[in-house]
Design an enzyme around this catalytic site. Structure first.
Site, PDB file in Angstrom:
ATOM      1  N   GLN A 134       0.807  -1.216   0.000  1.00 49.54           N
ATOM      2  CA  GLN A 134       0.000   0.000   0.000  1.00 49.54           C
ATOM      3  C   GLN A 134       0.841   1.268   0.000  1.00 49.54           C
ATOM      4  O   GLN A 134       2.019   1.242   0.336  1.00 49.54           O
ATOM      5  CB  GLN A 134      -0.929  -0.006   1.225  1.00 49.54           C
ATOM      6  CG  GLN A 134      -1.877  -1.179   1.185  1.00 49.54           C
ATOM      7  CD  GLN A 134      -3.150  -0.917   1.968  1.00 49.54           C
ATOM      8  OE1 GLN A 134      -3.471   0.216   2.314  1.00 49.54           O
ATOM      9  NE2 GLN A 134      -3.884  -1.974   2.225  1.00 49.54           N
ATOM     10  N   LYS A 150       2.272   6.964   6.436  1.00 50.75           N
ATOM     11  CA  LYS A 150       1.107   6.269   5.896  1.00 50.75           C
ATOM     12  C   LYS A 150      -0.086   7.204   5.975  1.00 50.75           C
ATOM     13  O   LYS A 150      -0.432   7.671   7.059  1.00 50.75           O
ATOM     14  CB  LYS A 150       0.796   5.009   6.707  1.00 50.75           C
ATOM     15  CG  LYS A 150       1.762   3.873   6.460  1.00 50.75           C
ATOM     16  CD  LYS A 150       1.210   2.581   7.027  1.00 50.75           C
ATOM     17  CE  LYS A 150       2.145   1.416   6.755  1.00 50.75           C
ATOM     18  NZ  LYS A 150       1.606   0.152   7.247  1.00 50.75           N
ATOM     19  N   ASP A 169      -5.029   0.484   4.560  1.00 48.07           N
ATOM     20  CA  ASP A 169      -4.432   0.672   5.886  1.00 48.07           C
ATOM     21  C   ASP A 169      -5.181   1.737   6.679  1.00 48.07           C
ATOM     22  O   ASP A 169      -5.659   2.728   6.122  1.00 48.07           O
ATOM     23  CB  ASP A 169      -2.979   1.139   5.728  1.00 48.07           C
ATOM     24  CG  ASP A 169      -2.055  -0.023   5.397  1.00 48.07           C
ATOM     25  OD1 ASP A 169      -2.413  -1.175   5.710  1.00 48.07           O
ATOM     26  OD2 ASP A 169      -0.975   0.228   4.835  1.00 48.07           O
ATOM     27  N   ASP A 312      -3.882  -9.486   9.268  1.00 46.64           N
ATOM     28  CA  ASP A 312      -3.275  -9.568   7.940  1.00 46.64           C
ATOM     29  C   ASP A 312      -1.775  -9.884   8.017  1.00 46.64           C
ATOM     30  O   ASP A 312      -1.015  -9.547   7.122  1.00 46.64           O
ATOM     31  CB  ASP A 312      -3.490  -8.216   7.231  1.00 46.64           C
ATOM     32  CG  ASP A 312      -3.259  -8.282   5.729  1.00 46.64           C
ATOM     33  OD1 ASP A 312      -3.437  -9.368   5.164  1.00 46.64           O
ATOM     34  OD2 ASP A 312      -2.897  -7.251   5.140  1.00 46.64           O
ATOM     35  N   GLU A 317       8.361 -10.657  10.528  1.00 48.57           N
ATOM     36  CA  GLU A 317       9.786 -10.372  10.457  1.00 48.57           C
ATOM     37  C   GLU A 317      10.460 -10.682  11.773  1.00 48.57           C
ATOM     38  O   GLU A 317       9.866 -10.459  12.831  1.00 48.57           O
ATOM     39  CB  GLU A 317      10.005  -8.883  10.128  1.00 48.57           C
ATOM     40  CG  GLU A 317       9.906  -8.598   8.649  1.00 48.57           C
ATOM     41  CD  GLU A 317       8.791  -7.639   8.313  1.00 48.57           C
ATOM     42  OE1 GLU A 317       7.797  -7.600   9.072  1.00 48.57           O
ATOM     43  OE2 GLU A 317       8.906  -6.947   7.300  1.00 48.57           O
ATOM     44  N   ASP A 327       4.137  -3.131  10.636  1.00 53.52           N
ATOM     45  CA  ASP A 327       2.961  -3.148   9.772  1.00 53.52           C
ATOM     46  C   ASP A 327       1.695  -3.544  10.514  1.00 53.52           C
ATOM     47  O   ASP A 327       1.244  -4.688  10.452  1.00 53.52           O
ATOM     48  CB  ASP A 327       3.164  -4.103   8.575  1.00 53.52           C
ATOM     49  CG  ASP A 327       4.010  -3.451   7.509  1.00 53.52           C
ATOM     50  OD1 ASP A 327       3.983  -2.207   7.438  1.00 53.52           O
ATOM     51  OD2 ASP A 327       4.696  -4.164   6.776  1.00 53.52           O
TER      52      ASP A 327
END
Ligand SMILES: *[C@@H]1O[C@H](CO)[C@@H](O)[C@H](O)[C@H]1NC(C)=O
Ligand SMILES: *[C@@H]1O[C@H](CO)[C@@H](O)[C@H](O)[C@H]1NC(C)=O
Ligand SMILES: *[C@@H]1O[C@H](CO)[C@@H](O)[C@H](O)[C@H]1NC(C)=O
Ligand SMILES: *[C@@H]1O[C@H](CO)[C@@H](O)[C@H](O)[C@H]1NC(C)=O
Ligand SMILES: *[C@@H]1O[C@H](CO)[C@@H](O)[C@H](O)[C@H]1NC(C)=O
Length: 412
Positions: A134, A150, A169, A312, A317, A327
Site C-alpha cells: 500500500q 502512511k 491501511d 493480515d 519479520e 505493519d
C-alpha cells in the site's frame, strides 16, 4: 379472436418471466449460502471459547485495581519536552535504543521530544516507499532520520465490512499499535505518531523525481498515488479542505530483518481455506518446524493483533531471532466483529509465556481501557466503539486461555 390469443400469449410470457426470476433468485440465494459457509468456516473451538465468556467476565470483574507505574512513567515521558536539543543528537540516541528486545526506550525522558520531532521536524527529502502493498512515503527528516508516512484513507468511524484483511491501511491502527506495545510491555513496534503534511509545501519541493511523477492536481487539490503493488493513478489520496494530508509517521528502523511466511497465513481466496483453518490439531504439524521461542512469539503477536484486529500478518519479520511487530495498519476495521481466528496460534498450540499472561491479568478490571483512554489525543484517531471492542476482546483472550488450560499442560 386474434386479440384473445395475443392476450393469452402475453400472460404466458409474463408468467414465464416471473417463474424465471423467482428460480434465479432462489439459485442465487442457495449459491450465496454455500459460499458463506465455505468462506467463514464455523470453527468449533470458537464456540467452546465463547461459552467460557460469562464465567470469565465475573471472575475478572472482582480483581483489584493495580497501580501501574511502568505505564504512568511511559506516559509522562511521552509528554515531556526537552527544549533546544539538536535533532541530529536526538536521532543518534533514538537509534541507540534499538535492539532485538526493544525499538524504543519506554523509560527515556526524551520520548516526548522525539515524538514531537517526528510530528514537526522539517522534511528534507521525500521519496516513494515501495515496500509492502500500500501507498507509503519514505521521508527524511531534518537531522537525517528516515521515517515512513502512511496516509489517512478513511474517516476514523468508517466501519470496514468483509474479510478481516479488507480495505486499506488505517493510520490510527499504526499509532494505537505503538501505544499498545507499551501497554503489553513488548516495545517492538516503531515509534509512531500522527502528522499532517502539506503536499505542496512539505513534499513537492523536496520530492524525488519518481515520487513527483505520482503527484497531480485534481479539482485544485493535490493528490498522490505513490509506487507500490496496489498504487494506481485512479486511486490516489488527496489533501483535505485545509490542504493537508493526515496520517501516521513511524520511525524507519535501519536494521536487517528476516522475512518469514506465517504458518497461519490466509489464502486470500474466496471459498478456499488454508490448512490451519481446517485442522484442530494443526499445531502438531508446526511444532517440529519452529523453535519454542518462535511459537511463543507468534502467540504474543496473535494476542496483540487480536486486540486491534490486525488480521493480515501473512508474513512476519524477525530481528536476531525475535519476532517484531511491524505493519499494524489493518487493525481498527470493524469494532462490531471479533475475528477469533486471529487467535489461532494461542488456541491451537495452547502455549503462552508466563510474562505475557501475568501482564494480561494485570490489565483486567478496566486497566486496559483506562490506559487506552489516557493515550495523548486518542480520540483523534480511534473511536469509542473500538476501545469498547478491545476491552471485550481481552475477555475473549482470557476465555481462550481457560479453554487451553483444559487441554494442555503448557499453559501458565
Ligand atoms: C497507588 O498509587 C497512589 C499514589 O501513588 C497511592 O496513594 C495508592 O495507595 C496506590 N495504590 C495501591 C493499591 O498501591
Ligand atoms: C491534523 O489535522 C486534523 C484535522 O484536519 C486535526 O484534527 C489534528 O489535530 C491534526 N493533527 C496534528 C498532529 O496536527
Ligand atoms: C543504515 O545503517 C548503515 C550501517 O549501519 C549505514 O551505513 C546507513 O547509512 C544507514 N542508513 C540510513 C538511511 O540511515
Ligand atoms: C509465572 O508467574 C507467576 C506470577 O508472576 C509466578 O508466581 C510463577 O512462578 C511463574 N512461573 C514460571 C514457570 O516462571
Ligand atoms: C473442559 O473439559 C471438560 C471435561 O472434559 C469439558 O466438559 C468442558 O467443556 C471443557 N471446557 C472447555 C472450555 O473446553
Amino acid at each position: 379472436m386474434v386479440i384473445r390469443t395475443r392476450k393469452t400469449l402475453l400472460m404466458f410470457f409474463i408468467a414465464l418471466i416471473v417463474v424465471f426470476t423467482l428460480t434465479s433468485l432462489c439459485f442465487i440465494k442457495i449459491l450465496n449460502r454455500a459460499e458463506s459457509v465455505t468462506t467463514t468456516p464455523k470453527i468449533k473451538v470458537h464456540d467452546n471459547i465463547l461459552n467460557e465468556l460469562p464465567f470469565i467476565q465475573n471472575k475478572f470483574k472482582r480483581r483489584h485495581y493495580l497501580n501501574d507505574t511502568t505505564w504512568d512513567n511511559f506516559l509522562k515521558n511521552t509528554k515531556s519536552l526537552t527544549p533546544n536539543v539538536k535533532a541530529e543528537l536526538l536521532w543518534n540516541e533514538v537509534r541507540s535504543w534499538v535492539s532485538k528486545t526493544q525499538f524504543y526506550d519506554a523509560t527515556s525522558p526524551h520520548l516526548g521530544t522525539v515524538l514531537n520531532l517526528l510530528k514537526s521536524a522539517k522534511i528534507i527529502k521525500a521519496d516513494v516507499d515501495t515496500r509492502g502493498t500500500q501507498l507509503k512515503l519514505l521521508l527524511t527528516l531534518e537531522g537525517h532520520q528516515q521515517v515512513v508516512f502512511k496516509p489517512k484513507w478513511y474517516p476514523i468511524d468508517k466501519v470496514i465490512d468483509g474479510p478481516v484483511y479488507a480495505g486499506k491501511d488505517r493510520y490510527g491502527s499504526e499509532i494505537l499499535a505503538f501505544y499498545l506495545s507499551a501497554i503489553l510491555q513488548k516495545p517492538l513496534t516503531p515509534l509512531t505518531t500522527e502528522r499532517n503534511i502539506s503536499l505542496s509545501k512539505d513534499i513537492v519541493p523536496v520530492a524525488t523525481k519518481r515520487l513527483l511523477s505520482t503527484i497531480f492536481n485534481h479539482k485544485s487539490v493535490l493528490c498522490v498515488y505513490g509506487k507500490c503493488f496496489y498504487c494506481k493513478r485512479n486511486d490516489p489520496v488527496c489533501e483535505d479542505d485545509n490542504n493537508m494530508l493526515s496520517g501516521a509517521v513511524s520511525l524507519n528502523i535501519n536494521a536487517t530483518f528476516i522475512y518469514h511466511r506465517s504458518p497461519w497465513q490466509r489464502t486470500y481466496k474466496k471459498g478456499k481455506l488454508a490448512l490451519w483453518e481446517t485442522l484442530d490439531n494443526y499445531c502438531q504439524f508446526i511444532k517440529p518446524k519452529l523453535s519454542t521461542r518462535n511459537l511463543l512469539d507468534l502467540v504474543d503477536a496473535a494476542i496483540f493483533d487480536f486486540l486491534i484486529q490486525n488480521g493480515d500478518r501473512h508474513h512476519y519479520e524477525t530481528f536476531d531471532g525475535n519476532i517484531i511487530l511491524l505493519d499494524n495498519g489493518k487493525g481498527l476495521g470493524n469494532p462490531y466483529t471479533h475475528h477469533l481466528d486471529i487467535l489461532a496460534p494461542l488456541y491451537q498450540c495452547c502455549m503462552l509465556r508466563n510474562t505475557t499472561w501475568t501482564r494480561l491479568q494485570q490489565l483486567s478490571s478496566g486497566l486496559l481501557r483506562s490506559h487506552l483512554e489516557s493515550i495523548p489525543n486518542i480520540w483523534n484517531f480511534v473511536t469509542k466503539p473500538h476501545i469498547n471492542a478491545i476491552e471485550h476482546r481481552l475477555n475473549i483472550i482470557y476465555a481462550a486461555v481457560k479453554f487451553c488450560r483444559n487441554r494442555s499442560k503448557g499453559m501458565p
